[in-house]
Enzyme design. Structure first.
Site, PDB file in Angstrom:
ATOM      1  N   CYS A 171       0.817  -1.213   0.000  1.00  0.00           N
ATOM      2  CA  CYS A 171       0.000   0.000   0.000  1.00  0.00           C
ATOM      3  C   CYS A 171       0.851   1.263   0.000  1.00  0.00           C
ATOM      4  CB  CYS A 171      -0.953   0.008   1.190  1.00  0.00           C
ATOM      5  SG  CYS A 171      -0.142  -0.051   2.792  1.00  0.00           S
ATOM      6  N   ASN A 172       2.094   1.151   0.449  1.00  0.00           N
ATOM      7  CA  ASN A 172       2.941   2.338   0.555  1.00  0.00           C
ATOM      8  C   ASN A 172       4.053   2.411  -0.471  1.00  0.00           C
ATOM      9  OD1 ASN A 172       1.704   3.699   2.693  1.00  0.00           O
ATOM     10  ND2 ASN A 172       2.646   2.346   4.178  1.00  0.00           N
ATOM     11  N   GLU A 209       8.368  -0.753  11.412  1.00  0.00           N
ATOM     12  CA  GLU A 209       7.203  -1.663  11.421  1.00  0.00           C
ATOM     13  C   GLU A 209       7.603  -3.025  10.848  1.00  0.00           C
ATOM     14  OE1 GLU A 209       5.246  -2.861   8.801  1.00  0.00           O
ATOM     15  OE2 GLU A 209       5.971  -1.745   7.071  1.00  0.00           O
ATOM     16  N   GLN A 251       5.747  -5.554   9.477  1.00  0.00           N
ATOM     17  CA  GLN A 251       4.992  -6.205   8.406  1.00  0.00           C
ATOM     18  C   GLN A 251       5.749  -6.253   7.090  1.00  0.00           C
ATOM     19  OE1 GLN A 251       1.298  -3.799   9.217  1.00  0.00           O
ATOM     20  NE2 GLN A 251       0.356  -5.624   8.366  1.00  0.00           N
ATOM     21  N   GLN A 290       6.211  -8.979   3.705  1.00  0.00           N
ATOM     22  CA  GLN A 290       5.826  -8.610   2.344  1.00  0.00           C
ATOM     23  C   GLN A 290       6.997  -8.767   1.379  1.00  0.00           C
ATOM     24  OE1 GLN A 290       4.480  -4.715   3.511  1.00  0.00           O
ATOM     25  NE2 GLN A 290       2.329  -5.283   3.403  1.00  0.00           N
ATOM     26  N   GLY A 326     -11.629  -6.554   4.815  1.00  0.00           N
ATOM     27  CA  GLY A 326     -10.422  -7.280   4.438  1.00  0.00           C
ATOM     28  C   GLY A 326     -10.055  -8.234   5.563  1.00  0.00           C
ATOM     29  N   ALA A 327      -9.142  -9.166   5.281  1.00  0.00           N
ATOM     30  CA  ALA A 327      -8.743 -10.127   6.317  1.00  0.00           C
ATOM     31  C   ALA A 327      -7.262 -10.445   6.228  1.00  0.00           C
ATOM     32  CB  ALA A 327      -9.572 -11.415   6.182  1.00  0.00           C
ATOM     33  N   VAL A 349      -5.302  -5.799   8.514  1.00  0.00           N
ATOM     34  CA  VAL A 349      -6.600  -5.853   9.199  1.00  0.00           C
ATOM     35  C   VAL A 349      -6.498  -6.711  10.451  1.00  0.00           C
ATOM     36  CG1 VAL A 349      -8.947  -6.755   9.022  1.00  0.00           C
ATOM     37  CG2 VAL A 349      -8.014  -5.336   7.195  1.00  0.00           C
TER      38      VAL A 349
END
Length: 422
Positions: free
Chosen positions: A50-51, A112, A114, A118, A187-188, A192
């Site tokens: 997303c970024n 972060e 996450q 990814q 979303g899952a 989320v």
């Protein structure tokens, strides 16, 4: 072979640009194949979140323009409208950039965790599509090792900071107490799930999870005493929601202005706080024009995120030092590849000379020469053949005054000056 990192992120491009340059899960394998067909690209990994959207390549030359053109062409955009937002890094700078990205040092929320998952997923996708080879495989495995070391040796990930955490922090500022509120999560995925976890820890009253696959939504909702609905049911439940956090991979908006207007009417205009983390956006931008709607995108979370950044700056400096060390280590390995080819060529040449000389020595044995004579011939001839070309080149270097070459040869052969000359 040069390494190129080229892309755009939340620092260089607004969300309306980023959402047009994304590579969704359904197209990324085809995109990798298309990119590898570009003449200069040998290996590639595409990272799309997303970024950020970034392409990591090993290329045949230092020309980066063809990859930039490919990004625009693939998305059907004018290159002139994309190129102002792009950044590029070559070789050591590209390696450093990937390490910083994977460790969360280049994230919207500093440190972060996450992003590492990814990056791993992006690499696995590229590997499955046969888009990676020796160089990028080595690079990404090295990066994963560095990221683990930084998580272990620094405090970069000690506090629960992420875009999802920032969204929940903002919700707490708006509502102060969350125990009376209902949150609708659309979303899952990881983001989320992380938002659900933070909401649950902060005592949220109810959680509703909407997802394309209801089974996945139910699995997530069950962890937090919530309940699941399909995306098509959002309109029937939106009026229940005080907080909406959305992060899907949908190419089109999930929530439109009309649906939100109906929900507000049913709520008698009690306000709704919305955070759209998705890129492309899940919530139509026009929703922000409605009274009693407080809509934030990832670009609006800067103030919350800046506060979190300050607490991690010291750990980030330590991480940068670790990265500097490992960049040099990887670049040393990369430079050694040239030596490997040289060594292989030298060995092949030496083995050919050995085989030719051995064949002649065996022929002498067959003709009746004694083993001692054959061995003398083998040793003398092989030594002369191996030394002839280097000796001739060194003699010429001395004649031409190439002192650096003579010094390099001395280092290479570890020679000592003879104490007694014949």
């Amino acid at each position: 072979m040069p390494i190129l990192a080229l892309g755009l992120n939340h620092k260089t491009a607004p969300v309306e640009v980023r959402e047009r340059i994304t590579f969704g899960p359904d197209i990324i394998a085809g995109a990798l194949r298309s990119l590898l067909e570009a003449a200069s690209v040998e290996e590639s990994v595409i990272l799309s979140t997303c970024n950020r959207t970034e392409v990591y390549c090993s290329i045949n030359d230092t020309e980066k323009g063809s990859v930039a053109d490919w990004i625009s062409d693939f998305h059907g955009l004018d290159n002139g409208k994309v190129s102002p937002y792009l950044y590029s890094h070559m070789d050591a700078d590209a390696v450093r950039h990937l390490m910083r990205v994977s460790c969360g040092l280049d994230s919207l929320v500093l440190g972060e965790p996450q992003i590492l998952g990814q990056v791993k997923s992006a690499f696995q996708t590229a590997a499955s599509a046969n888009a990676t080879g020796k160089m990028l495989s080595k690079l990404f495995q090295h990066v994963f090792s560095v990221s683990k070391q930084i998580r272990t040796d620094t405090a970069i990930g000690n506090s629960p900071v992420s875009v999802a955490f920032a969204a929940v922090s903002l919700a707490r500022q708006i509502f102060s107490e969350l125990k009376e509120q209902t949150a609708l999560l659309i979303g899952a995925g990881e983001t989320v799930e992380l938002a659900a976890r933070h909401l649950h820890q902060n005592g949220i009253g109810r959680i509703i999870v909407a997802n394309r696959t209801v089974e996945r939504a139910h699995s997530l909702a069950a962890q937090f005493d919530g309940y699941a609905i399909a995306l098509t049911e959002i309109g029937n439940h939106l009026a229940e929601a005080d907080i909406v956090i959305s992060s899907t991979a949908s190419p089109l908006p999930i929530l439109g202005k009309g649906t939100v207007e109906r929900a507000l009417k049913e709520r008698k205009h009690r306000p709704i706080f919305m955070v759209d983390i998705a890129v492309p956006r899940d919530i139509e931008p026009e929703v922000a024009d409605l009274s009693d709607i407080y809509l934030y995108t990832v670009d609006d979370l800067d103030e919350v995120i800046e506060e979190n950044k300050r607490s991690r700056q010291e750990a980030a400096l330590q991480a940068e030092e670790i990265i500097d060390q490992h960049v040099e280590e990887f670049m040393g390995w990369l430079r050694s590849l040239d030596a490997v080819e040289l060594i292989q060529g030298y060995r092949i040449q030496a083995e050919q000379l050995r085989n030719e000389t051995l064949k002649k020595a065996l022929q002498q044995l067959k003709k009746g020469k004694s083993p001692e004579e054959a061995l003398q011939f083998l040793a003398h001839t092989l030594t002369n053949k191996l030394l002839h070309t280097p000796s001739a080149q060194l003699r010429q270097a001395g004649f031409d005054g190439q002192i650096e070459l003579l010094e390099a040869a001395n280092t290479l052969f570890q020679l000592k000056k003879p104490t007694n000359r014949p």
